[in-house]
Write a protein that holds these residues in place. Structure first.
Motif, PDB file in Angstrom:
ATOM      1  N   ALA A 106       0.857  -1.189   0.000  1.00  0.00           N
ATOM      2  CA  ALA A 106       0.000   0.000   0.000  1.00  0.00           C
ATOM      3  C   ALA A 106       0.890   1.235   0.000  1.00  0.00           C
ATOM      4  O   ALA A 106       2.103   1.144   0.216  1.00  0.00           O
ATOM      5  CB  ALA A 106      -0.923   0.006   1.221  1.00  0.00           C
ATOM      6  N   VAL A 121      -4.081   1.082  -2.746  1.00  0.00           N
ATOM      7  CA  VAL A 121      -4.042  -0.337  -2.414  1.00  0.00           C
ATOM      8  C   VAL A 121      -4.231  -1.146  -3.695  1.00  0.00           C
ATOM      9  O   VAL A 121      -4.639  -0.616  -4.738  1.00  0.00           O
ATOM     10  CB  VAL A 121      -5.136  -0.724  -1.395  1.00  0.00           C
ATOM     11  CG1 VAL A 121      -4.942   0.014  -0.081  1.00  0.00           C
ATOM     12  CG2 VAL A 121      -6.530  -0.466  -1.959  1.00  0.00           C
ATOM     13  N   ALA A 122      -3.941  -2.446  -3.612  1.00  0.00           N
ATOM     14  CA  ALA A 122      -4.189  -3.378  -4.713  1.00  0.00           C
ATOM     15  C   ALA A 122      -4.883  -4.594  -4.109  1.00  0.00           C
ATOM     16  O   ALA A 122      -4.241  -5.538  -3.650  1.00  0.00           O
ATOM     17  CB  ALA A 122      -2.887  -3.782  -5.387  1.00  0.00           C
ATOM     18  N   SER A 123      -6.203  -4.554  -4.092  1.00  0.00           N
ATOM     19  CA  SER A 123      -6.947  -5.590  -3.372  1.00  0.00           C
ATOM     20  C   SER A 123      -6.851  -6.950  -4.049  1.00  0.00           C
ATOM     21  O   SER A 123      -7.223  -7.965  -3.446  1.00  0.00           O
ATOM     22  CB  SER A 123      -8.415  -5.184  -3.220  1.00  0.00           C
ATOM     23  OG  SER A 123      -9.025  -5.018  -4.488  1.00  0.00           O
ATOM     24  N   PRO A 127      -7.972  -8.827  -0.391  1.00  0.00           N
ATOM     25  CA  PRO A 127      -8.834  -7.768   0.139  1.00  0.00           C
ATOM     26  C   PRO A 127      -8.666  -7.536   1.628  1.00  0.00           C
ATOM     27  O   PRO A 127      -8.774  -6.408   2.100  1.00  0.00           O
ATOM     28  CB  PRO A 127     -10.246  -8.272  -0.197  1.00  0.00           C
ATOM     29  CG  PRO A 127     -10.055  -9.198  -1.346  1.00  0.00           C
ATOM     30  CD  PRO A 127      -8.723  -9.848  -1.123  1.00  0.00           C
ATOM     31  N   SER A 130      -5.831  -5.125   2.177  1.00  0.00           N
ATOM     32  CA  SER A 130      -6.185  -3.758   1.808  1.00  0.00           C
ATOM     33  C   SER A 130      -7.071  -3.112   2.861  1.00  0.00           C
ATOM     34  O   SER A 130      -6.890  -1.944   3.218  1.00  0.00           O
ATOM     35  CB  SER A 130      -6.901  -3.760   0.447  1.00  0.00           C
ATOM     36  OG  SER A 130      -6.073  -4.296  -0.554  1.00  0.00           O
ATOM     37  N   SER A 131      -8.040  -3.878   3.369  1.00  0.00           N
ATOM     38  CA  SER A 131      -8.922  -3.343   4.404  1.00  0.00           C
ATOM     39  C   SER A 131      -8.149  -2.999   5.668  1.00  0.00           C
ATOM     40  O   SER A 131      -8.404  -1.978   6.312  1.00  0.00           O
ATOM     41  CB  SER A 131     -10.018  -4.362   4.731  1.00  0.00           C
ATOM     42  OG  SER A 131     -10.779  -4.665   3.580  1.00  0.00           O
ATOM     43  N   GLN A 134      -6.220   0.153   5.219  1.00  0.00           N
ATOM     44  CA  GLN A 134      -7.127   1.290   5.298  1.00  0.00           C
ATOM     45  C   GLN A 134      -7.437   1.657   6.746  1.00  0.00           C
ATOM     46  O   GLN A 134      -7.434   2.843   7.120  1.00  0.00           O
ATOM     47  CB  GLN A 134      -8.428   0.982   4.556  1.00  0.00           C
ATOM     48  CG  GLN A 134      -9.437   2.120   4.560  1.00  0.00           C
ATOM     49  CD  GLN A 134     -10.698   1.771   3.785  1.00  0.00           C
ATOM     50  OE1 GLN A 134     -10.750   0.765   3.078  1.00  0.00           O
ATOM     51  NE2 GLN A 134     -11.716   2.608   3.926  1.00  0.00           N
ATOM     52  N   VAL A 150      -9.493   6.186  -0.414  1.00  0.00           N
ATOM     53  CA  VAL A 150      -8.898   4.921  -0.825  1.00  0.00           C
ATOM     54  C   VAL A 150      -9.042   4.750  -2.329  1.00  0.00           C
ATOM     55  O   VAL A 150     -10.137   4.897  -2.888  1.00  0.00           O
ATOM     56  CB  VAL A 150      -9.554   3.737  -0.099  1.00  0.00           C
ATOM     57  CG1 VAL A 150      -8.937   2.412  -0.559  1.00  0.00           C
ATOM     58  CG2 VAL A 150      -9.418   3.898   1.406  1.00  0.00           C
ATOM     59  N   ASP A 152      -8.163   1.912  -5.215  1.00  0.00           N
ATOM     60  CA  ASP A 152      -7.737   0.535  -5.494  1.00  0.00           C
ATOM     61  C   ASP A 152      -7.176   0.488  -6.918  1.00  0.00           C
ATOM     62  O   ASP A 152      -7.925   0.542  -7.889  1.00  0.00           O
ATOM     63  CB  ASP A 152      -8.924  -0.415  -5.352  1.00  0.00           C
ATOM     64  CG  ASP A 152      -8.508  -1.881  -5.329  1.00  0.00           C
ATOM     65  OD1 ASP A 152      -7.347  -2.175  -5.673  1.00  0.00           O
ATOM     66  OD2 ASP A 152      -9.343  -2.726  -4.968  1.00  0.00           O
ATOM     67  N   ARG A 154      -5.457  -1.976  -8.343  1.00  0.00           N
ATOM     68  CA  ARG A 154      -5.504  -3.298  -8.984  1.00  0.00           C
ATOM     69  C   ARG A 154      -6.491  -4.188  -8.238  1.00  0.00           C
ATOM     70  O   ARG A 154      -6.124  -4.998  -7.409  1.00  0.00           O
ATOM     71  CB  ARG A 154      -4.110  -3.919  -9.004  1.00  0.00           C
ATOM     72  CG  ARG A 154      -4.002  -5.208  -9.822  1.00  0.00           C
ATOM     73  CD  ARG A 154      -4.447  -5.038 -11.270  1.00  0.00           C
ATOM     74  NE  ARG A 154      -3.779  -3.955 -11.939  1.00  0.00           N
ATOM     75  CZ  ARG A 154      -2.595  -4.041 -12.561  1.00  0.00           C
ATOM     76  NH1 ARG A 154      -1.942  -5.184 -12.533  1.00  0.00           N
ATOM     77  NH2 ARG A 154      -2.086  -2.998 -13.184  1.00  0.00           N
ATOM     78  N   PRO A 155      -7.791  -4.036  -8.542  1.00  0.00           N
ATOM     79  CA  PRO A 155      -8.798  -4.873  -7.888  1.00  0.00           C
ATOM     80  C   PRO A 155      -8.856  -6.255  -8.539  1.00  0.00           C
ATOM     81  O   PRO A 155      -8.340  -6.461  -9.644  1.00  0.00           O
ATOM     82  CB  PRO A 155     -10.099  -4.102  -8.142  1.00  0.00           C
ATOM     83  CG  PRO A 155      -9.845  -3.391  -9.436  1.00  0.00           C
ATOM     84  CD  PRO A 155      -8.382  -3.041  -9.450  1.00  0.00           C
TER      85      PRO A 155
END
Length: 358
Positions: A106, A121-123, A127, A130-131, A134, A150, A152, A154-155
């Protein structure tokens, strides 16, 4: 008119204790005890790994003016429990590149002219991670009366729910690898009769690995669309994963007989699955699972698949090296141990070394 064969003489009645002794042998008790140990180990491993996910040294980049970046990195690295391992980045573009190259998970981009900062972030990497990043950023910024936005970068794919398809694909390959080796061991003897039989068994498993690697890649990619666009590379990784697992399982069986199957399950399932970084990425796991995850096939393969699909193959060299090591060492140990057992059996006065017939 029906004909019936004359009944043979009936066995004389036996007491319950005698029947119990015949039915419950020391070998069967040992096997059941081993299964119980694996069962309890499975429960302990999964609950131990997942019951209280706690961040530990999540790699984070900080983009801010020099007078802000240094103190912010110091504050992040000084948080109780060491949840973050922060470093500076020269620009937002560099921070984005570091995330996509898997150097950090991150990045915090501080806006010196406003009150809203950006968390990149890149979830697709997980995920849950990333959470957690955050939450840490919001806690830190809350003390400064600032807001966090936030982004993302690269989801996961639209059909890759919560980015877990890579993990589930790897589990399928791993299970297929050790089950194929175990079934061949049950059918033909855990310890092959001679080195030629060992080579034949490993060759059959190599062919199985190629086919099952392709099957998994086709299901995850073209058929379900969960991990599209990487068929050949996923096929290659899958074949390596399956053969690495099966070769190691054969090696365990040659060394330990049927007990080797239990050892394979212990490593690849009981310890391998919760430490793989699938449900919870590695920085959220307790110390023991963080330490072993990247050295087991499940964790190495999950990293390789995920980074090939979402991060252009960055940071997979060590993962592929681990898988190759299991394949090469497993093959060498299986053949070498089989050769040693065969020579010992043929030596004068050697006798059979207590192996199962093939």
């Amino acid at each position: 008119m029906s004909t019936r064969a004359p009944a043979g003489p009936e066995r004389p009645g036996r007491g319950f204790t005698a029947e119990l002794r015949d039915a419950v042998t020391p070998r069967s008790m040992a096997l059941v005890t081993g299964v119980l140990a694996l069962q309890l180990g499975f429960i302990l491993s999964y609950i131990g790994a997942f019951h209280s996910p706690t961040p530990h040294r999540i790699p984070v980049a900080v983009v801010a003016p020099a007078q802000v970046a240094g103190p912010l990195v110091t504050r992040l690295n000084g948080l109780d429990g060491d949840p973050v391992k922060a470093r500076t980045a020269g620009s937002e573009q560099q921070a984005r590149r570091a995330i996509l190259d898997r150097d950090v998970d991150a990045a915090i981009v501080v806006d010196p002219r406003g009150s809203t900062d950006t968390l990149l972030v890149a979830s697709a990497a997980g995920p849950a991670l990333s959470s957690t990043a955050q939450l840490i950023a919001e806690r830190l910024e809350g003390a400064e009366k600032r807001q966090v936005r936030v982004v993302d970068i690269r989801p996961p794919g639209a059909k890759d729910g919560r980015g877990l398809s890579s993990f589930y694909l790897v589990i399928g390959w791993i299970v297929g690898g050790y089950l194929a080796a175990a079934i061949l061991g049950v059918a033909g003897g855990a310890r092959p009769a001679n080195p030629h039989r060992t080579v034949i068994r490993l060759g059959a498993l190599a062919l199985y690995a190629v086919v099952s690697g392709l099957g998994g890649a086709l299901i995850a990619g073209p058929i379900l669309g969960a991990l599209p666009g990487h068929l050949l590379r996923l096929w290659a990784i899958g074949a390596l994963v399956v053969f690495a697992t099966s070769a190691a399982t054969v090696a365990f069986q040659v060394l330990l007989g049927m007990v080797g199957i239990g050892l394979a399950i212990l490593l690849f399932v009981v310890l391998g699955n919760p430490s793989a970084g699938g449900a919870y990425p590695t920085p959220l796991l307790p110390a023991f699972w963080r330490a072993i995850g990247e050295w087991l096939p499940t964790g190495a393969a999950t990293r390789a698949v995920r980074n090939v699909v979402y991060f252009s193959g960055h940071d997979i060299a060590r993962a592929l090296g681990v898988l190759a090591a299991y394949a090469v060492v497993g093959t060498a140990v299986a053949f070498g141990a089989s050769l040693a057992l065969h020579r010992r059996e043929r030596a004068p006065g050697g006798g059979p070394p207590g192996r199962e017939p093939a």
